[in-house]
Design a protein around this motif. Sequence first.
Motif, PDB file in Angstrom:
ATOM      1  N   PHE A 345      71.419  45.958 158.387  1.00 30.31           N
ATOM      2  CA  PHE A 345      70.526  46.796 159.028  1.00 30.31           C
ATOM      3  C   PHE A 345      69.453  46.258 159.923  1.00 30.31           C
ATOM      4  CE2 PHE A 345      66.225  49.207 158.449  1.00 30.31           C
ATOM      5  CZ  PHE A 345      66.723  50.214 159.518  1.00 30.31           C
ATOM      6  N   LEU A 346      68.912  45.243 159.254  1.00 33.98           N
ATOM      7  CA  LEU A 346      67.949  44.386 159.865  1.00 33.98           C
ATOM      8  C   LEU A 346      68.612  43.590 161.188  1.00 33.98           C
ATOM      9  CD1 LEU A 346      65.718  42.652 156.972  1.00 33.98           C
ATOM     10  CD2 LEU A 346      65.237  44.731 158.553  1.00 33.98           C
ATOM     11  N   THR A 347      69.562  43.286 161.029  1.00 35.22           N
ATOM     12  CA  THR A 347      70.315  42.688 162.135  1.00 35.22           C
ATOM     13  C   THR A 347      70.654  43.568 163.329  1.00 35.22           C
ATOM     14  OG1 THR A 347      71.506  41.051 160.834  1.00 35.22           O
ATOM     15  CG2 THR A 347      72.358  41.483 163.074  1.00 35.22           C
ATOM     16  N   TRP A 348      70.902  44.781 163.082  1.00 43.92           N
ATOM     17  CA  TRP A 348      71.179  45.903 163.837  1.00 43.92           C
ATOM     18  C   TRP A 348      69.740  46.312 164.397  1.00 43.92           C
ATOM     19  CZ3 TRP A 348      73.796  48.972 166.823  1.00 43.92           C
ATOM     20  CH2 TRP A 348      73.584  50.020 166.998  1.00 43.92           C
ATOM     21  N   THR A 349      68.884  46.620 163.857  1.00 42.13           N
ATOM     22  CA  THR A 349      67.421  46.861 164.065  1.00 42.13           C
ATOM     23  C   THR A 349      66.920  45.653 165.219  1.00 42.13           C
ATOM     24  OG1 THR A 349      66.827  47.622 162.112  1.00 42.13           O
ATOM     25  CG2 THR A 349      65.078  47.152 163.664  1.00 42.13           C
ATOM     26  N   ALA A 350      67.195  44.373 165.075  1.00 42.83           N
ATOM     27  CA  ALA A 350      66.733  43.281 165.972  1.00 42.83           C
ATOM     28  C   ALA A 350      67.477  43.514 167.231  1.00 42.83           C
ATOM     29  CB  ALA A 350      67.087  41.965 165.171  1.00 42.83           C
ATOM     30  N   MET A 351      69.063  43.880 167.128  1.00 40.63           N
ATOM     31  CA  MET A 351      69.956  43.946 168.490  1.00 40.63           C
ATOM     32  C   MET A 351      69.257  45.111 169.104  1.00 40.63           C
ATOM     33  SD  MET A 351      73.439  43.477 166.878  1.00 40.63           S
ATOM     34  CE  MET A 351      74.435  43.837 167.961  1.00 40.63           C
ATOM     35  N   LEU A 352      68.783  46.353 168.368  1.00 33.86           N
ATOM     36  CA  LEU A 352      68.343  47.549 169.211  1.00 33.86           C
ATOM     37  C   LEU A 352      67.037  47.118 169.789  1.00 33.86           C
ATOM     38  CD1 LEU A 352      69.032  50.440 166.986  1.00 33.86           C
ATOM     39  CD2 LEU A 352      70.390  49.977 169.179  1.00 33.86           C
ATOM     40  N   SER A 353      66.228  46.360 169.271  1.00 29.99           N
ATOM     41  CA  SER A 353      65.003  46.012 169.817  1.00 29.99           C
ATOM     42  C   SER A 353      65.221  45.300 171.297  1.00 29.99           C
ATOM     43  CB  SER A 353      64.373  45.115 168.965  1.00 29.99           C
ATOM     44  OG  SER A 353      62.921  44.773 169.324  1.00 29.99           O
ATOM     45  N   ILE A 354      66.021  44.284 171.175  1.00 30.60           N
ATOM     46  CA  ILE A 354      66.477  43.609 172.389  1.00 30.60           C
ATOM     47  C   ILE A 354      67.041  44.507 173.456  1.00 30.60           C
ATOM     48  CG2 ILE A 354      68.019  41.741 173.452  1.00 30.60           C
ATOM     49  CD1 ILE A 354      68.370  40.389 170.522  1.00 30.60           C
ATOM     50  N   ASN A 355      68.040  45.396 173.147  1.00 32.62           N
ATOM     51  CA  ASN A 355      68.397  46.383 174.015  1.00 32.62           C
ATOM     52  C   ASN A 355      67.328  47.075 174.541  1.00 32.62           C
ATOM     53  OD1 ASN A 355      70.951  47.835 174.788  1.00 32.62           O
ATOM     54  ND2 ASN A 355      69.665  49.680 174.232  1.00 32.62           N
ATOM     55  N   LEU A 356      66.311  47.645 173.817  1.00 32.13           N
ATOM     56  CA  LEU A 356      65.085  48.389 174.257  1.00 32.13           C
ATOM     57  C   LEU A 356      64.280  47.556 175.255  1.00 32.13           C
ATOM     58  CD1 LEU A 356      63.141  50.789 174.090  1.00 32.13           C
ATOM     59  CD2 LEU A 356      61.947  49.727 172.284  1.00 32.13           C
ATOM     60  N   GLY A 357      64.215  46.348 174.866  1.00 27.36           N
ATOM     61  CA  GLY A 357      63.352  45.544 175.846  1.00 27.36           C
ATOM     62  C   GLY A 357      64.259  45.189 177.099  1.00 27.36           C
ATOM     63  N   ILE A 358      65.542  45.307 177.182  1.00 26.57           N
ATOM     64  CA  ILE A 358      66.020  45.010 178.625  1.00 26.57           C
ATOM     65  C   ILE A 358      66.308  46.293 179.250  1.00 26.57           C
ATOM     66  CG2 ILE A 358      68.461  44.541 179.330  1.00 26.57           C
ATOM     67  CD1 ILE A 358      68.945  42.616 177.002  1.00 26.57           C
ATOM     68  N   ILE A 359      66.375  47.250 178.634  1.00 27.07           N
ATOM     69  CA  ILE A 359      66.617  48.694 179.158  1.00 27.07           C
ATOM     70  C   ILE A 359      65.182  48.994 179.843  1.00 27.07           C
ATOM     71  CG2 ILE A 359      66.910  51.094 178.883  1.00 27.07           C
ATOM     72  CD1 ILE A 359      69.488  49.413 178.720  1.00 27.07           C
ATOM     73  N   ASN A 360      64.129  48.810 179.291  1.00 30.41           N
ATOM     74  CA  ASN A 360      62.840  48.863 180.049  1.00 30.41           C
ATOM     75  C   ASN A 360      62.546  47.968 181.032  1.00 30.41           C
ATOM     76  OD1 ASN A 360      60.680  51.073 178.550  1.00 30.41           O
ATOM     77  ND2 ASN A 360      61.924  50.425 176.972  1.00 30.41           N
ATOM     78  N   LEU A 361      63.143  46.836 181.104  1.00 28.63           N
ATOM     79  CA  LEU A 361      63.013  45.956 182.411  1.00 28.63           C
ATOM     80  C   LEU A 361      63.701  46.145 183.534  1.00 28.63           C
ATOM     81  CD1 LEU A 361      62.432  42.745 180.505  1.00 28.63           C
ATOM     82  CD2 LEU A 361      60.635  44.088 181.725  1.00 28.63           C
ATOM     83  N   LEU A 362      64.550  47.172 183.393  1.00 28.76           N
ATOM     84  CA  LEU A 362      65.442  47.623 184.473  1.00 28.76           C
ATOM     85  C   LEU A 362      64.520  48.185 185.503  1.00 28.76           C
ATOM     86  CD1 LEU A 362      68.750  49.456 182.956  1.00 28.76           C
ATOM     87  CD2 LEU A 362      68.374  46.848 183.814  1.00 28.76           C
ATOM     88  N   PRO A 363      64.795  47.927 187.029  1.00 27.57           N
ATOM     89  CA  PRO A 363      63.986  48.064 187.835  1.00 27.57           C
ATOM     90  C   PRO A 363      64.070  49.642 188.380  1.00 27.57           C
ATOM     91  CG  PRO A 363      65.774  46.959 188.708  1.00 27.57           C
ATOM     92  CD  PRO A 363      66.043  46.964 187.575  1.00 27.57           C
TER      93      PRO A 363
END
Length: 418
Positions: A345-363
């Motif tokens: 679950f913690l690994t999944w949370t970390a992966m979603l955190s990365i995903n959230l960071g990348i999606i928010n950086l889309l122009p």
Amino acid sequence: MNTVIAFIFMFGLLVFIHELGHLIFAKRAGMLAREFAIGFGPKIFSYRKDETLYTVRLLPIGGYVRVAGEDPEIIELKPGHHIGLEFNDYGEVDKIIVNNKSNYPNSKIVEVEEIDLDHNLTVDCYDLDSDERHQFDVNRKALFIMDDKETLIAPYDRQFSSKTASQKGIQVFAGPMMNFLLAIVFFIGLGFVQGVPVDEAKIGGIQEGSPAEDAELIEGDEVVSIDGENIDTWMDFVLYVQERPDEQLEVTIDREGDLITKSITPEAFTEQGETIGRLGVMRMFEESPGDVILHGFTQTYDITVLIIEAVGQLVTGQLSIDALAGPVGIYSATDDVVQTGFTNFLTWTAMLSINLGIINLLPLPALDGGRLMFIGLEAIRGKPVDPQKEGVVHFIGFALLMLLMIVVTWNDIERLFM
């Protein structure tokens, strides 16, 4: 019930960390952060500390930090408005009552002639009792009072638009940056708990009754070749074995400097309808602090690359919109992950955190990446884009994102009942 708690914790943590980055760097740049919100829509909890209102809102689809000057100010006073004024001990205006003035009997009722709450911080007005003209200084921390609710004024130097392009860029980028840092911290923490996998094909454990035990492999053995083909990494080893169920393999291992060759036949195992081979060995993990810390960064980098590649496939049409998941799909996936244990679950949370960071950086407009794009244009042009035009672009972008969210959520619901 465990899934509900896990999802609320995960969603709240990811949004909290993201918005905390925006909040910290807004305050460091001297911006007035009016509100720190988790969720959108109606408030279900609020708490004010110093200048900032902290809220939890009903719809779990994100969050925001509302900084003065990013949007048009809520209250706009024009000549002819009748307002009430209250003063501090130094004769400065510290409360501006916009309506319900009868609830403030000690206020001076005036008619606004001119008011400047950005630069000069003055009110030119007529006293309705004496019909005299006055100019009053306004305290930098004066309050608007409208519908009996207090709102701080925002002098220009406290507004987002008054800051340099670099200050604005850092404040906007800080949200995604915090998501990447959270993932790094999680991966490092997991590494200290369970160790980090070594890249080499080193054996960390042997299952009882397995082909590996029958062949007398032991913990610490390193596979260097199979059937004469060099094995450089653990994944090379795993893939070679999986592709050869029930085939005899000549496995050469390095045992404390000695090369030993064993004949081993992987047992056939059916996984998701596919038959693969396995030897019954487990990967070796290391726990040295240096390796663990490095693993936190490399794991975050590797997952970042994978997600960026997936986004690229979406843009080029190699992946369809059906591959996207909204809150419902993420909840369903979280339910599956929770069943497999807390570390997963913690690994999944970390992966979603990365995903959230990348999606928010889309122009894209309304996302941090879209705002960074406008800040970049400001740096190139030497002046900001017209705020009204930028606001229209972000509004349209937000509306389109909400439409996409509806489509993705509908697809999630359909998948649940298929």
